[in-house]
Design an enzyme around this catalytic site. Structure first.
Site, short mmCIF file in Angstrom:
data_model
loop_
_atom_site.label_atom_id
_atom_site.label_comp_id
_atom_site.label_asym_id
_atom_site.label_seq_id
_atom_site.Cartn_x
_atom_site.Cartn_y
_atom_site.Cartn_z
N HIS A 12 3.69 8.64 -11.74
CA HIS A 12 4.02 10.06 -11.83
C HIS A 12 5.45 10.23 -12.33
O HIS A 12 6.32 9.41 -12.04
CB HIS A 12 3.81 10.78 -10.49
CG HIS A 12 4.70 10.33 -9.37
ND1 HIS A 12 5.96 10.85 -9.15
CD2 HIS A 12 4.51 9.42 -8.38
CE1 HIS A 12 6.49 10.28 -8.08
NE2 HIS A 12 5.64 9.41 -7.60
N ASP A 37 7.16 13.32 -11.98
CA ASP A 37 7.94 14.27 -11.19
C ASP A 37 8.74 13.52 -10.14
O ASP A 37 8.37 12.41 -9.72
CB ASP A 37 7.04 15.32 -10.55
CG ASP A 37 6.12 14.75 -9.50
OD1 ASP A 37 5.39 13.79 -9.81
OD2 ASP A 37 6.12 15.26 -8.35
N ASP A 46 11.33 5.72 -8.05
CA ASP A 46 10.17 6.56 -7.69
C ASP A 46 10.18 7.84 -8.53
O ASP A 46 10.84 8.80 -8.18
CB ASP A 46 10.26 6.90 -6.20
CG ASP A 46 9.10 7.73 -5.71
OD1 ASP A 46 8.04 7.72 -6.35
OD2 ASP A 46 9.28 8.40 -4.67
N GLU A 57 3.07 14.82 -7.92
CA GLU A 57 2.80 13.96 -6.76
C GLU A 57 3.76 14.26 -5.62
O GLU A 57 3.36 14.32 -4.45
CB GLU A 57 2.88 12.49 -7.15
CG GLU A 57 2.32 11.53 -6.13
CD GLU A 57 3.30 11.15 -5.02
OE1 GLU A 57 2.85 10.67 -3.96
OE2 GLU A 57 4.53 11.32 -5.23
N GLU A 58 5.02 14.46 -5.94
CA GLU A 58 6.02 14.68 -4.89
C GLU A 58 5.83 16.02 -4.18
O GLU A 58 6.23 16.18 -3.03
CB GLU A 58 7.44 14.60 -5.46
CG GLU A 58 7.81 13.25 -6.07
CD GLU A 58 7.94 12.13 -5.05
OE1 GLU A 58 7.63 12.34 -3.87
OE2 GLU A 58 8.33 11.02 -5.45
N HIS A 63 13.75 8.94 -2.43
CA HIS A 63 13.81 10.24 -1.76
C HIS A 63 15.18 10.53 -1.14
O HIS A 63 15.37 11.60 -0.57
CB HIS A 63 12.73 10.38 -0.67
CG HIS A 63 11.34 10.44 -1.19
ND1 HIS A 63 10.31 11.06 -0.52
CD2 HIS A 63 10.78 9.97 -2.34
CE1 HIS A 63 9.19 10.95 -1.20
NE2 HIS A 63 9.46 10.29 -2.32
#
Length: 454
Positions: free
Chosen positions: A89, A91, A122, A157-158, A423
């Site tokens: 992903h 995003d 990520d 996704e996030e 994150h």
């Protein structure tokens, strides 16, 4: 036969860094309240162009039901070759406190041998893992791929809004494959090749408490006027017991993890726990992270310290996340969480709970040819045997793919080892992990084609 692939991957790392820098530069947070939607669209177009340049065909942007775009591409392989779907992903999470970043969040910066930037691991680093593996195969094999390929790179996704899941359900033929490589996890420790065999699911609720028609002076009314923020804090505190275990009735908390264990000192170091601060919960670290539910307060709407006035608060709001292990239904878990909160509203305060999306947990069968091929590829690329671990995070698409394609093997790998700090502020990727994982994937595609053709 693997040396040409290893040489090819190594020769491509400068290009991988340049490409990752371009991709990280797009602040592709799939939340128009924070970042322009155009940044996600630019990132999607960059990804589509990158895979098209590697010979993929039928490259297109899919408009998914949540308003975001997913990148799709495919390429038929040799006659009789298996089909492999590569997922990632584009995003990313918001940068959070940009002042806490040691370098700009959306500017890839090399420091102490790592590449820093939001999404560097990520999941834009995993997009580069896929691209570098495919480039190495073309370079070492004369533009040929040993398998039929499908690529899907989603854009939400996030945010957990389920756009790609709903699209796949409406177009079940689109992502059909013999093996699915989910590029959105990583190694248990740097240099230790790992496949993730278990994921917790996730559900979230937004909790709002109101007690007054408006804020009141705390000197004139404090002590008798019901404070909404105080009531909310009391409710949130009830979610855990004195040991820090989840205290929500109906959520089992005694499960154990039987796979690779996570030493406490290693966890404290990876999580950067301050000296003298105790960990949360009971059981082994692996039990707590991979086999049991956890509740996290993601955010609270309340006055900031700077600029706060002497007021009793009329309203307050929180976003609560609940992670659920395999074997636990996220909808039932959300019901239990809501019932717990409703039963603990102090003072008759008015409570509003907004239920948000659910993501199902996932566990993999690790006995098929894709796992055999991945084990051989990892052992060759890293020089040590593959291990399996769990992950506390959620990838809802995995359960959707499992339901749509029950015969497909789903293998979770990636570049997101613990020190990457995904994150969080100062997210980074280790270029050595990226290089070895790209080589792993290239070796896997070749070995999987051999195993399936036997």
């Amino acid at each position: 036969m693997s040396q040409p692939l290893a040489d090819a991957v190594r020769s491509l790392m400068d290009r991988a860094r340049t490409d990752l820098a371009e991709l990280v530069a797009f602040p592709s947070v799939a939340d128009p309240r924070q970042f322009p939607v155009e940044e996600c669209e630019k990132a999607a177009r960059w990804v589509a162009d990158a895979f098209a340049a590697e010979g993929l065909t039928n490259v297109r942007l899919l408009d998914t039901p949540d308003g975001t775009q997913s990148v799709y591409a495919e390429l038929p392989g040799p006659q009789g070759a298996p089909t492999v779907l590569l997922y990632s992903h584009y995003d990313v999470q918001p940068p959070l406190d940009e002042d806490a970043w040691l370098s700009p969040a959306f500017e890839l910066t090399e420091r102490d041998g790592r590449w820093y930037g939001r999404g560097a691991a990520d999941c834009k680093g995993n997009i580069l893992m896929h691209l570098t593996a495919l480039r190495a195969l073309r370079q070492a094999s004369g533009d040929a791929y040993p398998v039929s390929l499908k690529i899907i790179v989603e854009g939400s996704e996030e945010q957990g809004t389920g756009g790609l899941e709903r699209y796949a359900e409406a177009h079940p033929e689109l992502l059909a494959a013999d093996a699915v490589i989910i590029g959105d996890t990583g190694n248990f420790a740097p240099g230790l090749p790992t496949v993730t065999a278990s994921l917790r699911g996730m559900t979230t609720v937004e909790v709002a408490v109101t007690t007054l028609a408006g804020n009141l002076h705390s000197g004139a009314f404090g002590g008798a006027a019901p404070d909404a923020l105080q009531s909310l804090v009391r409710m949130l505190a009830s979610l855990h017991d004195e040991n820090g275990d989840v205290a929500v009735a109906g959520l089992a908390g005694g499960q154990t993890w039987t796979g690779v264990q996570y030493p406490e000192e290693q966890f404290r170091s990876d999580a950067k726990v301050l000296d003298g601060v105790a960990l949360t919960g009971t059981g082994t670290i692996a039990d707590r992270l991979w086999a049991r539910p956890s509740v996290t307060i993601l955010g609270i709407d309340a006055p900031p310290v700077i600029g706060a006035t002497s007021s009793v608060q009329a309203s307050a709001k929180a976003l609560v996340s609940l992670r659920v292990p395999p074997g636990c239904d996220p909808a039932a878990a959300q019901d239990a969480l809501v019932a717990h909160l409703e039963a603990r509203v102090p003072l008759g305060a008015r409570l509003t709970i907004e239920r948000q999306g659910n993501g199902a947990p996932f566990s993999a069968d690790t006995t098929g040819p894709a796992y055999e091929a991945m084990g051989e590829a990892m052992a060759e690329a890293f020089g040590t045997a593959m291990v399996t671990s769990g992950q506390g995070g959620s990838i809802p698409l995995c359960s959707t793919l499992r339901s749509l394609y029950p015969k497909a093997e789903i293998v979770l790998i990636g570049v997101e080892e613990p020190t990457a700090q995904i994150h969080a502020v100062n997210e980074s990727v280790d270029p050595h992990e990226l290089e070895r994982m790209a080589l792993t994937e290239a070796l896997f595609l070749r070995r999987y084609a051999e195993l399936r053709s036997v």
